[in-house]
Design an enzyme around this catalytic site. Structure first.
Site, short mmCIF file in Angstrom:
data_model
loop_
_atom_site.label_atom_id
_atom_site.label_comp_id
_atom_site.label_asym_id
_atom_site.label_seq_id
_atom_site.Cartn_x
_atom_site.Cartn_y
_atom_site.Cartn_z
N GLU A 110 0.92 -1.13 0.43
CA GLU A 110 -0.06 0.02 0.41
C GLU A 110 0.55 0.92 -0.05
O GLU A 110 0.53 2.74 -0.35
CB GLU A 110 -0.71 0.12 1.02
CG GLU A 110 -1.96 -1.13 0.98
CD GLU A 110 -2.67 -1.28 2.45
OE1 GLU A 110 -2.01 -1.07 3.48
OE2 GLU A 110 -4.19 -0.41 2.05
N GLU A 130 -3.58 -9.69 3.28
CA GLU A 130 -4.52 -9.58 4.51
C GLU A 130 -5.77 -10.68 4.59
O GLU A 130 -5.69 -11.07 5.77
CB GLU A 130 -5.27 -8.03 4.44
CG GLU A 130 -4.17 -6.81 4.56
CD GLU A 130 -3.23 -6.68 3.66
OE1 GLU A 130 -3.87 -7.19 2.27
OE2 GLU A 130 -2.80 -5.67 3.26
N1 CAA Z 1 3.71 -7.41 11.20
C1 CAA Z 1 4.95 -7.88 13.04
N2 CAA Z 1 5.45 -9.05 12.24
C2 CAA Z 1 6.00 -9.85 11.35
C3 CAA Z 1 5.45 -9.64 10.01
C4 CAA Z 1 4.15 -8.07 10.52
N3 CAA Z 1 3.57 -7.95 9.66
N4 CAA Z 1 5.83 -10.11 9.57
C5 CAA Z 1 6.78 -11.08 9.89
N5 CAA Z 1 6.71 -10.80 11.51
C6 CAA Z 1 7.43 -11.39 12.59
C7 CAA Z 1 7.39 -12.80 12.40
O1 CAA Z 1 6.24 -12.83 13.46
C8 CAA Z 1 8.84 -13.49 13.02
O2 CAA Z 1 8.57 -13.18 14.03
P1 CAA Z 1 10.02 -13.79 14.52
O3 CAA Z 1 11.08 -14.43 14.42
O4 CAA Z 1 9.60 -13.44 16.54
O5 CAA Z 1 8.98 -15.24 15.80
C9 CAA Z 1 9.61 -12.38 11.77
O6 CAA Z 1 8.39 -11.66 11.24
C10 CAA Z 1 10.41 -13.88 10.62
O7 CAA Z 1 8.62 -13.57 9.60
P2 CAA Z 1 8.52 -15.13 9.11
O8 CAA Z 1 9.67 -16.59 9.72
O9 CAA Z 1 7.47 -15.28 8.94
O10 CAA Z 1 9.93 -14.88 8.05
P3 CAA Z 1 9.78 -15.10 6.82
O11 CAA Z 1 11.15 -14.80 5.78
O12 CAA Z 1 9.63 -16.59 6.36
O13 CAA Z 1 8.35 -14.60 5.57
C11 CAA Z 1 7.36 -12.94 5.30
C12 CAA Z 1 8.85 -13.14 5.77
C13 CAA Z 1 6.95 -13.14 3.79
C14 CAA Z 1 7.78 -11.69 5.03
C15 CAA Z 1 6.23 -13.63 6.19
O14 CAA Z 1 6.76 -13.03 7.64
C16 CAA Z 1 4.80 -12.52 6.09
O15 CAA Z 1 3.79 -13.68 4.87
N6 CAA Z 1 4.22 -11.80 6.84
C17 CAA Z 1 3.48 -10.80 7.21
C18 CAA Z 1 3.31 -10.51 5.36
C19 CAA Z 1 1.26 -10.21 5.99
O16 CAA Z 1 0.48 -10.39 6.41
N7 CAA Z 1 1.39 -8.31 5.57
C20 CAA Z 1 0.29 -8.02 6.47
C21 CAA Z 1 0.21 -7.34 7.18
S1 CAA Z 1 -1.58 -6.88 7.10
C22 CAA Z 1 -1.82 -5.26 6.59
O17 CAA Z 1 -0.75 -4.89 6.07
C23 CAA Z 1 -3.52 -4.65 7.18
C24 CAA Z 1 -2.89 -3.52 6.40
O18 CAA Z 1 -3.44 -2.86 5.49
C25 CAA Z 1 -2.92 -2.13 7.03
#
Ligand code: CAA
Ligand code: NAI
Length: 706
Positions: A110, A130
């Site tokens: 975004e 999301e």
């Molecule tokens: N917020 C907070 N913590 C997050 C995070 C987020 N968006 N994404 C990942 N983390 C944290 C994980 O919990 C993990 O923490 P720990 O090491 O303490 O366990 C750490 O970051 C590493 O994450 P992964 O183990 O998943 O690492 P990866 O390299 O395998 O994957 C990634 C990286 C592709 C970014 C994956 O973490 C992921 O898909 N994250 C979520 C992405 C997501 O859903 N974003 C949308 C958020 S909602 C939003 O943005 C709403 C809006 O419109 C306002």
């Protein structure tokens, strides 16, 4: 620089005429409050600094920005909000550019969509995932993505939660340019300077029209809404995503953003969001085990799998796919030929679907060695045994392994129920013996229960978790007991379902109730899929040790005795004429059920879906509490993850223990006590459940993280 500024996760510096803004918020540059505030401050600096003509946004580390900080959801909002930050950035009177080199997800995309020019490097991954958290993109994403990509592709991207590669994002219109390399700063600066030199205009995505014919687009969205409702039964946010896209097509950006925000808040407040966020974090939390602090994994590249049946072949594929080499051992020439065929069948299926080339299959199979001699595994690093579920057969295999395997080799069993301490005891090296309970099909199912016997060394446990990571499995640490976490709890709620069956509900009503709760299939459908003979064999094995006072429902035995094992025999609880995958109700099964009830003098009574699920879930949660109090599972979240990844528990409900908290533990305990009036032996409330209720606590209070 002030102290506050230096502590900000957003670093701002001037490089010639370009204000370079680096997001540095490890591990994934999530958009927490400090990042939002830093971004807003950067925009103000850009406006005010006469020397700065443009701004470049890059992410430090592996990610651009992985989205909103998921840990902030459900907490009181802290200004500035993300929409406010993003809108201010887009409205900036000077050029704003971003260079994406890693994940740009959710709020991260975004931000990118609101910059005036977007650059992607080969490692970029763009998406609006999301929906997986029960949300919709709530910072203009549902309004900007249709303007860049077209309404239908944008809706599909948001509904799938898929990540696009840099190339795909370019083709979709999400980015303007691809550049080689892995340095977003250098690539971004070069691009910004070029844009400045050419006098490139400021382009605001919000000012663009949504491309395409409005009436046609709306009709296509109606169709998509119908299809989505069928596919995502019971989920809240997918329909809202489509509603937001409809608004984008029909109204100006400002109005659309307002509606998006309202729908985002509805999603945020829905229990599904809480369940899905719990699932997201729990899935990452189960790998955090006490042994990890004390030991390092043993190296492994060469594996041996003993047994080439259903599980042995599936585990072999999982290992080969993870880049490991495998020596498969079978009993005789005929069995090993069948084992190899079982493995090749998986790859041939992929080739037939165009998802693998024959060359890739050959390269993968080059790491596979079939053998009928244990001598072939003298130098492997790890063995996974998957022979018949018979303790004597397994003990004999482990004696052989003890004889031939090199010192330090990890010896694992894939048993479903058997006592791993007893298996370890036949070897001279119980410190190397562990349980690795895969789920069928082992190359697809993500759950891996890592079963920790009394004498195993910590580094073997850590090695098992490393194997899970390398195979992309979700590991859960379990203790030794009959059935470990999953199958032990399953046995109890299956008994509860059988009691409901005998008391009056049909198998079809029970399956329908379980599906309505959100499972893809009910327990009788699952039995037909897995094969009724497996459960029947287990019941016969356990018959001698069954408590004679316990209620035993014989209906499943009556079905199995007829050879009605389910799909593979064309009939089980359901009829499958001519190999049909979806079963039809069978009046003969209902007659058998009636006859069994009559035999026991039971007058059938009616059950609503709610009454069925109260029993099903109370049994699951109660046994889960017992598994916890015995230390078989480390935390409630480990049980949740087991059921989410191994047993089809609906993800939006977070898992059985999370679900119990949402219903309220006093209510669950009251249900158990009510059912105990009918069968006090079966419905014995777990001491832990009673304790939590007495103390006014939840299962969540036992989920210490990391
Ligand atoms: N917020 C907070 N913590 C997050 C995070 C987020 N968006 N994404 C990942 N983390 C944290 C994980 O919990 C993990 O923490 P720990 O090491 O303490 O366990 C750490 O970051 C590493 O994450 P992964 O183990 O998943 O690492 P990866 O390299 O395998 O994957 C990634 C990286 C592709 C970014 C994956 O973490 C992921 O898909 N994250 C979520 C992405 C997501 O859903 N974003 C949308 C958020 S909602 C939003 O943005 C709403 C809006 O419109 C306002
Ligand atoms: P299967 O019957 O399909 O395969 C067992 C294989 O082991 C056969 O190919 C047999 O020839 C071979 N075998 C038997 N004795 C042997 C020996 N001494 N040496 C070498 N090979 C030998 O059984 P399946 O379903 O693969 O189960 C294997 C194990 O996995 C069991 O312990 C079972 O409980 C467990 N398991 C099964 C699951 C399932 O859904 N089928 C799920 C999770 C675990």
């Amino acid at each position: 620089m002030s102290e506050q500024a230096s502590a900000s996760p957003v670093q701002i510096r001037l490089d010639g005429e370009v204000l370079v803004v680096t997001i540095h918020n490890p591990p994934v540059n999530a958009l927490g409050q400090a990042v939002r505030a830093g971004l807003l401050a950067a925009v103000e600096q850009l406006e005010q600094n006469a020397q700065a003509r443009a701004m470049l946004i890059v992410g430090a580390g592996k990610a651009f920005i992985a989205g909103a900080d998921i840990r902030e959801f459900g907490k009181p909002p802290q200004p500035p909000s993300l929409p406010e930050t993003i809108n201010r950035m887009e409205a900036c009177s000077k050029l704003v550019v971003c260079a994406i080199h890693g994940p740009a997800l959710g709020g991260g995309l975004e931000v990118a969509m609101a910059t005036h020019y977007r650059l992607a490097l080969p490692g970029a991954r763009l998406g609006l995932p999301e929906v997986a958290l029960g949300l919709l993109p709530g910072a203009g994403g549902t309004q900007r993505s249709p303007r860049l990509m077209g309404a239908l592709p944008a809706a599909e991207l948001m509904l799938s939660g898929k990540h696009l590669s840099a190339k795909a994002a370019l083709a979709a219109g999400l980015v303007d340019r691809l550049v080689e390399g892995d340095d977003p700063l250098a690539a971004g600066l070069a691009c910004v300077r070029e844009l400045l030199a050419s006098g490139a205009p400021i382009r605001r995505t919000s000012a663009l029209p949504v491309p395409g014919d409005q009436a046609q687009t709306l009709a296509a969205l109606d169709q998509l809404a119908q299809d989505t409702a069928k596919k995502t039964r019971g989920l809240f946010s997918p329909a809202k995503i489509i509603d937001c896209v409809r608004v984008a097509v029909q109204t100006p950006f400002a109005e659309g953003s307002k509606r998006e925000r309202e729908m985002f808040v509805e999603c945020l407040n829905s229990p599904q969001r809480a369940g899905l966020v719990h699932a997201f974090f729990s899935e990452r939390e189960t790998a955090k085990i006490p042994e990890a602090k004390a030991a390092a994994p043993r190296p492994f590249t060469r594996l041996s799998i003993i047994g080439g049946g259903t599980m042995g072949a599936g585990i072999t594929v999982a290992a080969l796919d993870a880049g490991l080499s495998v020596v498969m051992i079978e009993r005789d020439a005929e069995s090993i030929a069948r084992g190899q065929k079982n493995v090749e069948k998986v790859y041939d299926g992929l080739i037939a679907k165009g998802r693998m080339t024959p060359e890739a299959k050959a390269a993968t199979m080059a790491r596979y060695t079939p053998s009928t001699s244990y001598d072939a595994i003298r130098d492997v690093d790890m063995v996974i045994e998957a022979v018949f579920e018979d303790i004597e057969v397994k003990k004999a295999v482990f004696k052989e392994l003890d004889r031939v395997c090199k010192s330090g080799c990890v010896l694992a069993t894939n048993t479903s129920y058997l006592d791993i301490d007893a298996i370890a005891a036949v070897t001279s090296r119980p410190q190397d013996v562990i349980g690795l309970h895969f789920f069928s099909p082992a190359n697809i199912m993500r759950l891996l229960e890592i079963v920790v016997p009394a004498k195993v060394a910590p580094d073997v446990v850590v090695t098992a978790f490393e194997l899970a990571k390398c195979m992309k499995k979700v590991p859960v640490r379990a203790g030794v007991c009959d059935g470990f976490i999953g199958n032990r709890i399953l046995a109890v709620y299956r008994d509860a379902a059988n009691a409901v069956l005998e008391d009056g509900a049909s198998p079809y009503e029970i399956d329908a109730a379980v599906r309505a709760f959100g499972y893809p299939m009910g327990p009788f459908q699952v039995s037909d899929l897995a094969g009724g003979d497996i459960g029947w064999a287990t019941r016969k094995r356990k018959a001698a040790t069954r408590d004679p006072r316990a209620r035993y429902v014989e209906i499943a035995d009556r079905i199995a005795e007829r050879g009605w094992y389910g799909q593979k025999t064309g009939r089980g609880w359901y009829l499958y004429p001519e190999g049909a995958r979806v079963g039809q109700q069978d009046p003969e099964v209902l007659a058998i059920v009636d006859a069994e009830r009559a035999k026991k003098g039971i007058t059938p009574r009616a059950f609503t879906h709610e009454e069925i699920m109260r029993r099903y879930m109370a049994a699951m949660v109660n046994e889960g509490a017992k598994v916890l109090e015995e230390g078989i599972a480390l935390r409630p979240l480990d049980i949740d993850v087991t059921f989410l990844f191994g047993y089809g528990f609906p993800r939006h409900r977070g898992g059985p223990m999370f679900w119990a908290d949402t219903v309220g533990l006093p209510k669950v305990l009251a249900d158990i006590e009510e059912f105990a009036r009918e069968d006090a032996l079966f419905w014995q409330p777990a001491a832990l459940l009673k304790k939590l209720v007495a103390e006014g606590k939840t299962f969540a209070s036992l989920n210490q993280r990391g």
